[in-house]
Design a protein around this motif. Structure first.
Motif, PDB file in Angstrom:
ATOM      1  N   VAL A 373     -12.262  34.822  66.324  1.00  0.00           N
ATOM      2  CA  VAL A 373     -10.909  34.931  65.767  1.00  0.00           C
ATOM      3  C   VAL A 373     -10.936  34.464  64.315  1.00  0.00           C
ATOM      4  O   VAL A 373     -11.666  33.519  63.962  1.00  0.00           O
ATOM      5  N   TYR A 374     -10.152  35.136  63.488  1.00  0.00           N
ATOM      6  CA  TYR A 374      -9.967  34.720  62.095  1.00  0.00           C
ATOM      7  C   TYR A 374      -8.491  34.418  61.864  1.00  0.00           C
ATOM      8  O   TYR A 374      -7.623  35.216  62.251  1.00  0.00           O
ATOM      9  N   VAL A 375      -8.227  33.276  61.254  1.00  0.00           N
ATOM     10  CA  VAL A 375      -6.849  32.912  60.921  1.00  0.00           C
ATOM     11  C   VAL A 375      -6.771  32.665  59.420  1.00  0.00           C
ATOM     12  O   VAL A 375      -7.711  32.135  58.810  1.00  0.00           O
ATOM     13  N   GLY A 376      -5.658  33.072  58.836  1.00  0.00           N
ATOM     14  CA  GLY A 376      -5.508  32.965  57.400  1.00  0.00           C
ATOM     15  C   GLY A 376      -4.224  32.262  56.999  1.00  0.00           C
ATOM     16  O   GLY A 376      -3.217  32.326  57.712  1.00  0.00           O
ATOM     17  N   ILE A 377      -4.271  31.574  55.851  1.00  0.00           N
ATOM     18  CA  ILE A 377      -3.101  30.906  55.287  1.00  0.00           C
ATOM     19  C   ILE A 377      -3.011  31.291  53.816  1.00  0.00           C
ATOM     20  O   ILE A 377      -3.896  30.959  53.012  1.00  0.00           O
ATOM     21  N   ALA A 378      -1.953  32.014  53.476  1.00  0.00           N
ATOM     22  CA  ALA A 378      -1.673  32.357  52.087  1.00  0.00           C
ATOM     23  C   ALA A 378      -0.504  31.513  51.609  1.00  0.00           C
ATOM     24  O   ALA A 378       0.495  31.380  52.314  1.00  0.00           O
ATOM     25  N   GLN A 379      -0.626  30.960  50.413  1.00  0.00           N
ATOM     26  CA  GLN A 379       0.421  30.115  49.842  1.00  0.00           C
ATOM     27  C   GLN A 379       0.734  30.599  48.444  1.00  0.00           C
ATOM     28  O   GLN A 379      -0.170  30.903  47.658  1.00  0.00           O
ATOM     29  N   ARG A 380       2.005  30.661  48.128  1.00  0.00           N
ATOM     30  CA  ARG A 380       2.426  31.131  46.815  1.00  0.00           C
ATOM     31  C   ARG A 380       1.727  30.316  45.705  1.00  0.00           C
ATOM     32  O   ARG A 380       1.808  29.079  45.675  1.00  0.00           O
ATOM     33  N   GLY A 381       1.036  31.007  44.843  1.00  0.00           N
ATOM     34  CA  GLY A 381       0.394  30.353  43.716  1.00  0.00           C
ATOM     35  C   GLY A 381      -0.910  29.655  44.030  1.00  0.00           C
ATOM     36  O   GLY A 381      -1.477  28.996  43.156  1.00  0.00           O
ATOM     37  N   GLN A 382      -1.411  29.787  45.261  1.00  0.00           N
ATOM     38  CA  GLN A 382      -2.641  29.108  45.663  1.00  0.00           C
ATOM     39  C   GLN A 382      -3.641  30.109  46.253  1.00  0.00           C
ATOM     40  O   GLN A 382      -3.261  31.210  46.680  1.00  0.00           O
ATOM     41  N   LYS A 383      -4.890  29.727  46.297  1.00  0.00           N
ATOM     42  CA  LYS A 383      -5.919  30.588  46.868  1.00  0.00           C
ATOM     43  C   LYS A 383      -5.766  30.656  48.382  1.00  0.00           C
ATOM     44  O   LYS A 383      -5.543  29.641  49.049  1.00  0.00           O
ATOM     45  N   THR A 384      -5.890  31.851  48.914  1.00  0.00           N
ATOM     46  CA  THR A 384      -5.778  32.043  50.369  1.00  0.00           C
ATOM     47  C   THR A 384      -7.008  31.485  51.073  1.00  0.00           C
ATOM     48  O   THR A 384      -8.142  31.661  50.603  1.00  0.00           O
ATOM     49  N   GLU A 385      -6.769  30.826  52.204  1.00  0.00           N
ATOM     50  CA  GLU A 385      -7.856  30.284  53.022  1.00  0.00           C
ATOM     51  C   GLU A 385      -7.960  31.078  54.314  1.00  0.00           C
ATOM     52  O   GLU A 385      -6.929  31.405  54.933  1.00  0.00           O
ATOM     53  N   VAL A 386      -9.180  31.359  54.735  1.00  0.00           N
ATOM     54  CA  VAL A 386      -9.431  32.019  56.023  1.00  0.00           C
ATOM     55  C   VAL A 386     -10.438  31.163  56.793  1.00  0.00           C
ATOM     56  O   VAL A 386     -11.422  30.675  56.222  1.00  0.00           O
ATOM     57  N   PHE A 387     -10.176  30.988  58.077  1.00  0.00           N
ATOM     58  CA  PHE A 387     -11.040  30.166  58.930  1.00  0.00           C
ATOM     59  C   PHE A 387     -11.567  31.027  60.075  1.00  0.00           C
ATOM     60  O   PHE A 387     -10.792  31.730  60.741  1.00  0.00           O
ATOM     61  N   GLU A 388     -12.862  30.961  60.295  1.00  0.00           N
ATOM     62  CA  GLU A 388     -13.474  31.653  61.431  1.00  0.00           C
ATOM     63  C   GLU A 388     -13.498  30.717  62.631  1.00  0.00           C
ATOM     64  O   GLU A 388     -13.963  29.583  62.533  1.00  0.00           O
ATOM     65  N   LEU A 389     -13.005  31.207  63.764  1.00  0.00           N
ATOM     66  CA  LEU A 389     -12.981  30.420  64.992  1.00  0.00           C
ATOM     67  C   LEU A 389     -13.883  31.092  66.029  1.00  0.00           C
ATOM     68  O   LEU A 389     -13.883  32.316  66.170  1.00  0.00           O
ATOM     69  N   LYS A 390     -14.624  30.297  66.752  1.00  0.00           N
ATOM     70  CA  LYS A 390     -15.425  30.792  67.878  1.00  0.00           C
ATOM     71  C   LYS A 390     -14.962  30.022  69.105  1.00  0.00           C
ATOM     72  O   LYS A 390     -15.381  28.888  69.339  1.00  0.00           O
ATOM     73  N   LEU A 391     -14.078  30.648  69.859  1.00  0.00           N
ATOM     74  CA  LEU A 391     -13.362  29.964  70.926  1.00  0.00           C
ATOM     75  C   LEU A 391     -13.895  30.360  72.299  1.00  0.00           C
ATOM     76  O   LEU A 391     -14.340  31.498  72.507  1.00  0.00           O
ATOM     77  N   ASN A 392     -13.818  29.432  73.236  1.00  0.00           N
ATOM     78  CA  ASN A 392     -14.187  29.696  74.622  1.00  0.00           C
ATOM     79  C   ASN A 392     -12.927  29.792  75.477  1.00  0.00           C
ATOM     80  O   ASN A 392     -11.854  29.335  75.087  1.00  0.00           O
ATOM     81  N   GLY A 393     -13.088  30.357  76.673  1.00  0.00           N
ATOM     82  CA  GLY A 393     -11.971  30.413  77.604  1.00  0.00           C
ATOM     83  C   GLY A 393     -11.565  31.837  77.932  1.00  0.00           C
ATOM     84  O   GLY A 393     -12.146  32.806  77.432  1.00  0.00           O
ATOM     85  N   ASN A 394     -10.550  31.946  78.784  1.00  0.00           N
ATOM     86  CA  ASN A 394     -10.038  33.271  79.137  1.00  0.00           C
ATOM     87  C   ASN A 394      -9.092  33.784  78.052  1.00  0.00           C
ATOM     88  O   ASN A 394      -8.871  33.139  77.031  1.00  0.00           O
ATOM     89  N   ARG A 395      -8.523  34.938  78.295  1.00  0.00           N
ATOM     90  CA  ARG A 395      -7.678  35.594  77.290  1.00  0.00           C
ATOM     91  C   ARG A 395      -6.520  34.701  76.848  1.00  0.00           C
ATOM     92  O   ARG A 395      -6.274  34.534  75.647  1.00  0.00           O
ATOM     93  N   GLU A 396      -5.813  34.101  77.800  1.00  0.00           N
ATOM     94  CA  GLU A 396      -4.661  33.272  77.464  1.00  0.00           C
ATOM     95  C   GLU A 396      -5.096  32.020  76.713  1.00  0.00           C
ATOM     96  O   GLU A 396      -4.450  31.616  75.736  1.00  0.00           O
ATOM     97  N   THR A 397      -6.183  31.408  77.141  1.00  0.00           N
ATOM     98  CA  THR A 397      -6.670  30.197  76.485  1.00  0.00           C
ATOM     99  C   THR A 397      -7.046  30.478  75.036  1.00  0.00           C
ATOM    100  O   THR A 397      -6.722  29.691  74.133  1.00  0.00           O
ATOM    101  N   ILE A 398      -7.714  31.591  74.800  1.00  0.00           N
ATOM    102  CA  ILE A 398      -8.109  31.945  73.439  1.00  0.00           C
ATOM    103  C   ILE A 398      -6.890  32.163  72.564  1.00  0.00           C
ATOM    104  O   ILE A 398      -6.844  31.726  71.393  1.00  0.00           O
ATOM    105  N   ARG A 399      -5.878  32.816  73.085  1.00  0.00           N
ATOM    106  CA  ARG A 399      -4.659  33.056  72.301  1.00  0.00           C
ATOM    107  C   ARG A 399      -3.966  31.733  71.960  1.00  0.00           C
ATOM    108  O   ARG A 399      -3.551  31.512  70.825  1.00  0.00           O
ATOM    109  N   VAL A 400      -3.855  30.842  72.954  1.00  0.00           N
ATOM    110  CA  VAL A 400      -3.201  29.554  72.702  1.00  0.00           C
ATOM    111  C   VAL A 400      -3.998  28.735  71.697  1.00  0.00           C
ATOM    112  O   VAL A 400      -3.423  28.147  70.760  1.00  0.00           O
ATOM    113  N   ARG A 401      -5.306  28.691  71.855  1.00  0.00           N
ATOM    114  CA  ARG A 401      -6.134  27.898  70.943  1.00  0.00           C
ATOM    115  C   ARG A 401      -6.107  28.469  69.525  1.00  0.00           C
ATOM    116  O   ARG A 401      -6.173  27.711  68.542  1.00  0.00           O
ATOM    117  N   SER A 402      -6.006  29.782  69.406  1.00  0.00           N
ATOM    118  CA  SER A 402      -5.895  30.395  68.084  1.00  0.00           C
ATOM    119  C   SER A 402      -4.630  29.937  67.388  1.00  0.00           C
ATOM    120  O   SER A 402      -4.644  29.567  66.201  1.00  0.00           O
TER     121      SER A 402
END
Length: 428
Positions: A373-402
């Motif tokens: 999973v990749y999650v991103g945070i864009a902020q006005r006037g700042q450089k965007t950050e992206v984080f790579e996640l490698k999560l374990n669990g079933n479908r619901e667990t992965i969604r919640v942890r993301s």
């Protein structure tokens, strides 16, 4: 004082109903300084129920029985307890009046078996049911204290909080010092690593006591102490909180039992900061967690669930070359997470834009593994950050942890921004 919870109902043994009442009662009793050593589940059988009560009365001071006080013949809790204490049952007039008013107000003929819901044991204190019909009861006999509560949580919780708890404080806990607690909340760290950071405090604990609890994506640490006054208790609790917070400052987001999204909503609303979101694999879970918090309307402007590549292109203007083609990084990539966060922020003209894209499972997507999973945070006037996640669990667990991980990263960004501008505030 020691307590045992006896949950009555064959449906519990068959797994048709989850026993959430035991969790609630154990937490409430612990907060009162009452230790729960046993939880028992017994079916709708008179002899087995009486045996469970007999055993519990030998190893616990307080017995709390839940369920089995309805109108049918298999509702045996009060009968079994009456037999155990050697007393009779009688109709409580106030409870009966409430039942009769209920049926009369709805124009329904009351069947005779509904009278069973108004039964109480001789010499007991009736516990009125504000949200249902079956009256509960509290009884002290010899060295034991008995509480009988209804099974439905919407009836049990208010009856325990408003009726049973005051009765226990008055009759069972007269010689006990009150217990005071604080709940410290942590994100971005697992229970095992948190415990490792606090291991010497936990191993050496005497007063206050320290107890960690884990949920998906967050950890709670309860610190508790007994003291004659609240002021004395808070002095001890605050000192322990200071030790814990000094070790886990990057993860402790609150000193009360609230989810991290509540802290984020409050922080952004207080500062007049707005937020938007673009979600793929989480399908709106991130936005639901934010908008479930009262006051979120002042800081959350909107978002887009862009599940398909077509929606990513049409609504959020993700270049086709990023999504498809031999050299394309694909929808599940840092590049797409970055564009999603930046474009949803620009489209909504918000101060922050969040994004999440990944593989929740159960199978691979774009030949990428489940849990990437990749999650991103864009902020006005700042450089965007992206984080790579490698999560374990079933479908619901992965969604919640993301979602929880992205919220933690956003909280970190807000805290660091406060520090940089000199607006840092204490945690709630």
């Amino acid at each position: 004082m020691k307590a045992e919870i006896i949950a009555v109902g064959t449906e519990l043994l068959l797994g048709q109903i989850v026993n959430t009442n035991a969790q609630y009662l154990s937490q409430e009793l612990a907060a009162m300084g009452i230790d729960v050593y046993y939880q028992t589940v017994v079916g709708d059988n008179a002899s087995r129920l009486q045996g469970a009560i007999e055993l519990a009365s030998q190893r616990a001071d307080i017995l709390i029985l839940t369920g089995g006080i309805g109108p049918t013949q298999d509702d045996l809790t009060k009968d079994a307890l009456a037999a155990h204490v050697g007393r009779s049952l009688h109709i409580d007039r106030l409870a009966m009046d409430q039942i009769e008013r209920f049926f009369a107000g709805r124009g329904i003929n009351m069947t005779e078996n509904n009278r069973r819901q108004a039964l109480v044991i001789d010499g007991s204190t009736p516990l009125p049911n504000e949200t249902g019909l079956a009256v509960g009861l509290a009884l002290a006999q010899e060295d034991n204290f008995y509480i009988v509560l209804p099974g439905p949580p919407k009836e049990l919780k208010p009856m325990f909080d408003q009726q049973a708890k005051p009765w226990l404080l008055q009759h069972a806990l007269t010689d006990e010092m009150p217990i005071y607690s604080k709940m410290l909340k942590f994100a971005g760290i697992g229970e095992s690593l948190l415990e490792d950071r606090l291991l010497d405090l936990i191993d050496g604990q005497t007063d206050p006591t320290i107890a960690p609890y884990a949920k998906e994506g967050e950890v709670t640490v309860r610190i508790s102490t007994k003291a004659p006054t609240e002021q004395e208790a808070m002095e001890k609790l605050n000192a322990m909180q200071g030790q814990i917070q000094s070790r886990l400052a990057d993860h402790m987001y609150a000193s009360m039992d609230v989810p991290i999204e509540r802290i984020i909503v409050d922080m952004m609303a207080d500062r007049g900061i707005t937020l938007s979101a673009a979600e793929s694999c989480t399908g709106g879970m991130l936005m639901e967690s934010i908008t479930s918090i009262p006051g979120s309307a002042t800081m959350f402007v909107g978002g887009i669930v862009c599940y398909s590549n077509e929606m990513k292109e049409k609504l959020l203007h993700v270049p086709h070359a990023l999504l498809e083609g031999d050299d394309a990084p694909g929808a599940v990539s840092a590049e797409v997470a970055e564009v999603l966060a930046e474009n949803v922020r620009m489209i909504t003209d918000s101060d922050f834009g969040l994004s999440v894209t990944g593989v929740a499972g159960p199978g691979y997507s774009e030949r990428k593994p489940v849990g990437l999973v990749y999650v991103g945070i864009a902020q006005r006037g700042q450089k965007t950050e992206v984080f790579e996640l490698k999560l374990n669990g079933n479908r619901e667990t992965i969604r919640v942890r993301s979602v929880k991980t992205l919220l933690y990263r956003l909280w970190q960004r807000l805290v660091s921004t406060d520090r940089a501008t000199g607006e840092s505030k204490d945690q709630v």
